[in-house]
Design an enzyme around this catalytic site. Structure first.
Site, short mmCIF file in Angstrom:
data_model
loop_
_atom_site.label_atom_id
_atom_site.label_comp_id
_atom_site.label_asym_id
_atom_site.label_seq_id
_atom_site.Cartn_x
_atom_site.Cartn_y
_atom_site.Cartn_z
N GLU A 153 -4.04 0.96 -6.16
CA GLU A 153 -3.11 -0.03 -6.69
C GLU A 153 -3.07 0.14 -8.21
O GLU A 153 -3.98 0.74 -8.79
CB GLU A 153 -3.50 -1.45 -6.32
CG GLU A 153 -3.26 -1.81 -4.86
CD GLU A 153 -1.80 -1.80 -4.45
OE1 GLU A 153 -0.92 -1.66 -5.34
OE2 GLU A 153 -1.52 -1.91 -3.25
N CYS A 199 0.86 -1.17 0.00
CA CYS A 199 0.00 0.00 0.00
C CYS A 199 0.90 1.22 0.00
O CYS A 199 1.47 1.59 1.03
CB CYS A 199 -0.92 0.01 1.23
SG CYS A 199 -2.02 1.45 1.30
#
Length: 230
Positions: A105, A2
């Site tokens: 992402e 992340c």
């Protein structure tokens, strides 16, 4: 992993979800948070749960070198967080929750990365499992509070986009994570129907761009409208 996320919630939203201590205050919405910048972090104190600003990128208390020489510590792997020297002490006694509205992402190859935005299906905040530390910067004579997000293997749904994802905590597990003796069992992915996803502009590919711009998370239906990858 992340490496970019958002914190765009009102005090009422995050206070109700996390049961925070302290008077209401205005929170700055952020739409492209990058490592080493300041983020909201919930830590447990004697009187309850407090929202505290911290550096994203954990600095262990024993770090002796300049901050610029610190390796990337904005994520900690769930599989090794209890053993790695960078994180193991914080995992034992300084666990925290990092509230978020969503995270990014990317898919595709280098030079043509396409960003995807992930948030809860019901639109409520997310609760990332995290760790925090206090470090004394001797050069600046200052104390730095810092935090990291724990990431683990992706669930089946998420593997279409990435093989890893943040550890997301349910409210029923907040107390166990913050002060339980061994919360290792909580380091698991959420159900496959927990998150939703959409494509966003490639402007988000560049850190420091659009942090105050809510259009950074607007859904884009036509990949050809992204423009050049930044």
């Amino acid at each position: 992993m992340c490496g970019r996320f958002t914190q765009a919630y009102t005090w009422a939203e995050v206070e109700a979800y996390l049961n925070l201590l302290g008077p209401p205050r205005n929170l700055r919405p952020r739409y492209n948070i990058a490592p080493t910048t300041t983020i909201d972090v919930l830590r447990r104190e004697e009187g309850g749960r407090l929202l505290v600003p911290m550096r994203w990128g954990l600095v262990p208390s024993w770090w002796k070198k300049p901050l610029k020489e610190l390796p990337a510590t904005f994520n900690a792997r769930a599989e090794t967080v209890a053993e790695k020297p960078m994180f193991r002490t914080a995992f034992k006694s300084r666990r925290c929750i990092i509230p978020a509205s969503g995270f990014f992402e990317w898919t595709g190859r280098a030079g043509g990365k396409i960003p995807h935005y992930f948030s809860r299906v019901d639109g409520r905040p997310l609760a990332f499992a995290g760790l925090w530390e206090s470090w004394r910067d001797l050069e600046a004579a200052d104390t730095v509070l810092s935090a990291t997000i724990i990431v683990g293997p992706a669930n089946s749904w998420m593997t279409s986009f990435h093989d890893r994802m943040p550890i997301l905590l349910a409210p029923a597990h907040f107390d166990e994570w913050l002060s339980g003796p061994d919360p290792t069992a909580l380091l698991t992915p959420p159900p496959d129907d927990f998150l939703r996803e959409w494509l966003v502009s490639t402007r988000v590919n560049r850190s420091g761009v659009g942090d105050d711009d809510p259009t950074m998370i607007d859904q884009i239906s036509n990949p050809n409208s992204f423009g050049p990858d930044l």
